[in-house]
Design a protein around this motif. Structure first.
Motif, PDB file in Angstrom:
ATOM      1  N   THR A  57       3.404   8.645  -7.940  1.00  0.00           N
ATOM      2  CA  THR A  57       2.380   8.397  -8.953  1.00  0.00           C
ATOM      3  C   THR A  57       1.025   8.643  -8.280  1.00  0.00           C
ATOM      4  N   PRO A  58      -0.050   8.741  -9.061  1.00  0.00           N
ATOM      5  CA  PRO A  58      -1.362   8.917  -8.430  1.00  0.00           C
ATOM      6  C   PRO A  58      -1.745   7.784  -7.481  1.00  0.00           C
ATOM      7  N   HIS A  59      -1.069   6.639  -7.607  1.00  0.00           N
ATOM      8  CA  HIS A  59      -1.386   5.488  -6.751  1.00  0.00           C
ATOM      9  C   HIS A  59      -0.546   5.452  -5.470  1.00  0.00           C
ATOM     10  N   THR A  60       0.391   6.404  -5.300  1.00  0.00           N
ATOM     11  CA  THR A  60       1.338   6.312  -4.195  1.00  0.00           C
ATOM     12  C   THR A  60       0.653   6.297  -2.832  1.00  0.00           C
ATOM     13  N   LEU A  61      -0.328   7.176  -2.638  1.00  0.00           N
ATOM     14  CA  LEU A  61      -1.010   7.203  -1.346  1.00  0.00           C
ATOM     15  C   LEU A  61      -1.836   5.938  -1.130  1.00  0.00           C
ATOM     16  N   ARG A  62      -2.370   5.367  -2.211  1.00  0.00           N
ATOM     17  CA  ARG A  62      -3.114   4.105  -2.117  1.00  0.00           C
ATOM     18  C   ARG A  62      -2.172   2.991  -1.663  1.00  0.00           C
ATOM     19  N   HIS A  63      -0.992   2.925  -2.289  1.00  0.00           N
ATOM     20  CA  HIS A  63      -0.004   1.924  -1.892  1.00  0.00           C
ATOM     21  C   HIS A  63       0.422   2.129  -0.434  1.00  0.00           C
ATOM     22  N   SER A  64       0.623   3.384  -0.058  1.00  0.00           N
ATOM     23  CA  SER A  64       1.066   3.688   1.302  1.00  0.00           C
ATOM     24  C   SER A  64      -0.004   3.301   2.323  1.00  0.00           C
ATOM     25  N   PHE A  65      -1.257   3.585   1.999  1.00  0.00           N
ATOM     26  CA  PHE A  65      -2.386   3.225   2.855  1.00  0.00           C
ATOM     27  C   PHE A  65      -2.369   1.722   3.163  1.00  0.00           C
ATOM     28  N   ALA A  66      -2.267   0.906   2.107  1.00  0.00           N
ATOM     29  CA  ALA A  66      -2.314  -0.550   2.286  1.00  0.00           C
ATOM     30  C   ALA A  66      -1.102  -1.063   3.050  1.00  0.00           C
ATOM     31  N   THR A  67       0.069  -0.540   2.711  1.00  0.00           N
ATOM     32  CA  THR A  67       1.300  -1.001   3.356  1.00  0.00           C
ATOM     33  C   THR A  67       1.315  -0.655   4.839  1.00  0.00           C
ATOM     34  N   HIS A  68       0.929   0.573   5.174  1.00  0.00           N
ATOM     35  CA  HIS A  68       0.954   0.997   6.569  1.00  0.00           C
ATOM     36  C   HIS A  68      -0.071   0.222   7.404  1.00  0.00           C
ATOM     37  N   LEU A  69      -1.228  -0.105   6.815  1.00  0.00           N
ATOM     38  CA  LEU A  69      -2.209  -0.920   7.533  1.00  0.00           C
ATOM     39  C   LEU A  69      -1.634  -2.294   7.859  1.00  0.00           C
ATOM     40  N   LEU A  70      -1.020  -2.936   6.857  1.00  0.00           N
ATOM     41  CA  LEU A  70      -0.480  -4.279   7.074  1.00  0.00           C
ATOM     42  C   LEU A  70       0.692  -4.265   8.050  1.00  0.00           C
ATOM     43  N   GLU A  71       1.505  -3.209   7.976  1.00  0.00           N
ATOM     44  CA  GLU A  71       2.634  -3.100   8.911  1.00  0.00           C
ATOM     45  C   GLU A  71       2.157  -2.992  10.355  1.00  0.00           C
ATOM     46  N   ASN A  72       0.965  -2.464  10.524  1.00  0.00           N
ATOM     47  CA  ASN A  72       0.433  -2.297  11.879  1.00  0.00           C
ATOM     48  C   ASN A  72      -0.529  -3.405  12.270  1.00  0.00           C
ATOM     49  N   GLY A  73      -0.516  -4.509  11.497  1.00  0.00           N
ATOM     50  CA  GLY A  73      -1.241  -5.701  11.905  1.00  0.00           C
ATOM     51  C   GLY A  73      -2.633  -5.875  11.334  1.00  0.00           C
ATOM     52  N   ALA A  74      -2.999  -5.096  10.318  1.00  0.00           N
ATOM     53  CA  ALA A  74      -4.345  -5.237   9.738  1.00  0.00           C
ATOM     54  C   ALA A  74      -4.479  -6.580   9.027  1.00  0.00           C
ATOM     55  N   ASP A  75      -5.694  -7.079   8.986  1.00  0.00           N
ATOM     56  CA  ASP A  75      -5.991  -8.337   8.316  1.00  0.00           C
ATOM     57  C   ASP A  75      -5.965  -8.141   6.802  1.00  0.00           C
ATOM     58  N   LEU A  76      -5.335  -9.078   6.087  1.00  0.00           N
ATOM     59  CA  LEU A  76      -5.180  -8.953   4.642  1.00  0.00           C
ATOM     60  C   LEU A  76      -6.534  -8.893   3.932  1.00  0.00           C
ATOM     61  N   ARG A  77      -7.497  -9.683   4.410  1.00  0.00           N
ATOM     62  CA  ARG A  77      -8.831  -9.700   3.797  1.00  0.00           C
ATOM     63  C   ARG A  77      -9.527  -8.354   3.963  1.00  0.00           C
ATOM     64  N   ALA A  78      -9.347  -7.732   5.112  1.00  0.00           N
ATOM     65  CA  ALA A  78      -9.959  -6.423   5.356  1.00  0.00           C
ATOM     66  C   ALA A  78      -9.350  -5.376   4.426  1.00  0.00           C
ATOM     67  N   VAL A  79      -8.037  -5.431   4.234  1.00  0.00           N
ATOM     68  CA  VAL A  79      -7.370  -4.495   3.326  1.00  0.00           C
ATOM     69  C   VAL A  79      -7.844  -4.730   1.897  1.00  0.00           C
ATOM     70  N   GLN A  80      -7.983  -6.001   1.517  1.00  0.00           N
ATOM     71  CA  GLN A  80      -8.498  -6.335   0.183  1.00  0.00           C
ATOM     72  C   GLN A  80      -9.868  -5.691  -0.048  1.00  0.00           C
ATOM     73  N   GLU A  81     -10.739  -5.803   0.941  1.00  0.00           N
ATOM     74  CA  GLU A  81     -12.090  -5.265   0.809  1.00  0.00           C
ATOM     75  C   GLU A  81     -12.070  -3.745   0.703  1.00  0.00           C
ATOM     76  N   MET A  82     -11.238  -3.091   1.495  1.00  0.00           N
ATOM     77  CA  MET A  82     -11.171  -1.636   1.460  1.00  0.00           C
ATOM     78  C   MET A  82     -10.592  -1.129   0.140  1.00  0.00           C
ATOM     79  N   LEU A  83      -9.630  -1.868  -0.421  1.00  0.00           N
ATOM     80  CA  LEU A  83      -9.027  -1.470  -1.694  1.00  0.00           C
ATOM     81  C   LEU A  83      -9.928  -1.806  -2.882  1.00  0.00           C
ATOM     82  N   GLY A  84     -10.862  -2.721  -2.692  1.00  0.00           N
ATOM     83  CA  GLY A  84     -11.742  -3.103  -3.781  1.00  0.00           C
ATOM     84  C   GLY A  84     -11.101  -4.072  -4.749  1.00  0.00           C
TER      85      GLY A  84
END
Length: 296
Positions: A240-267
């Motif tokens: 779907t058009p959102h697939t890369l967006r979902h992948s971006f967030a998932t891969h960041l979290l899998e590699n230890g990114a902070d949830l709040r930082a991901v929230q801010e980047m996703l808007g």
């Protein structure tokens, strides 16, 4: 009643600053609601609507086979509408009080593996201006997690590549600044310098990504490009058009990114929206465990 509906839609647009697609969704839900009140309940005055009338409408939707997610969305639209009417003193009471929304099951977003993303990003070889553009768009989407609607709305002035960020206007006309990595930055810079001038032709536009007519790329245009590239990459998943967006967030979290930082980047306005990606990572961990642990 239609006049009050138009007043409400104008309020959503001007005062709430909601996106066009969101307002269209409100309008569709409320038109079906008002039609039901008139045709089935014989009501033409919103001040006499009761909680029972609304419950009957929700039951009507259920009998038509509407999902709990759809019914919950209708309730949200109706509740906002009646609260608006009460504030504007059109009505004297809010009949939606104590009406609870069904809790729809949230399906986990579909994501690509890192290997699938890599395969997708390698499809555009950069031999033509269109391939350079496609490469830049894919790299930028995966690097930032932007929505497709945000990507195609970008202007050339939004790309601050030497400083390493992109300025993005998201839902509710809210601005956010998203950092981008070196690879995506180079891909976009190469597109701007080597390909965009030839795509621009004689059209005057500040849209960053252009179609073959020299105008800003549409959402449908990008979707066709993505489907073609995914097919060439051999990806079997239903993208779907959102697939890369979902992948971006998932891969960041899998590699230890902070949830709040991901929230801010996703808007995301609410962190609970971002938390669904933690469920995705847990599911993927279980799959890995089941596949590789000798006593799983």
């Amino acid at each position: 009643m239609q006049d009050h509906l138009q007043d409400f839609l104008h309020f959503l647009l001007v005062e709430k600053g909601l996106a066009d697609n969101t307002i269209i969704s409100y309008e569709r839900d409320l038109k079906s609601y008002l039609l039901y009140l008139q045709k089935v309940e014989n009501i033409d005055n919103l001040n006499v609507v009761t909680r029972g009338n609304i419950l009957q409408f929700l039951n009507f939707l259920h009998e038509k086979g509407k999902s709990s997610k759809t019914i919950a969305r209708h309730i949200a639209s109706i509740r906002s509408f009646h609260q608006f009417l009460l504030r504007e003193k059109v009505t004297e009471q809010d009949p939606t009080v104590h009406i609870e929304s069904p809790q729809p099951d949230k399906p986990l977003p579909k994501v690509l593996s890192v290997e699938e993303v890599q395969a997708l990003l390698e499809v555009p070889k950069g031999k033509t201006p269109f391939e350079v553009r496609d490469k830049a768009m894919l790299e930028l989407l995966y690097a930032t997690g932007m929505r497709v609607s945000e990507l195609i709305s970008l202007k050339t002035s939004d790309a601050h590549l030497t400083m390493g960020f992109i300025r993005c206007i998201g839902k509710g006309n809210k601005e956010r600044i998203i950092p981008i990595g070196n690879i995506a930055s180079k891909a976009v810079q190469h597109y701007i310098e080597a390909s965009r001038p030839s795509l621009l032709k004689k059209v005057e536009t500040d849209a960053l990504f252009l179609n073959n007519h020299g105008k800003g790329l549409s959402r449908q245009g990008f979707w066709k490009i993505l489907k073609r590239l995914a097919k060439e990459a051999g990806i079997q998943k239903d993208l779907t058009p959102h697939t890369l967006r979902h992948s971006f967030a998932t891969h960041l979290l899998e590699n230890g990114a902070d949830l709040r930082a991901v929230q801010e980047m996703l808007g995301h306005a609410d962190i609970s929206t971002t938390q669904i990606y933690t469920h995705v990572t847990k599911t993927r961990l279980k799959d890995v465990y089941s596949m590789f642990h000798p006593r799983a």
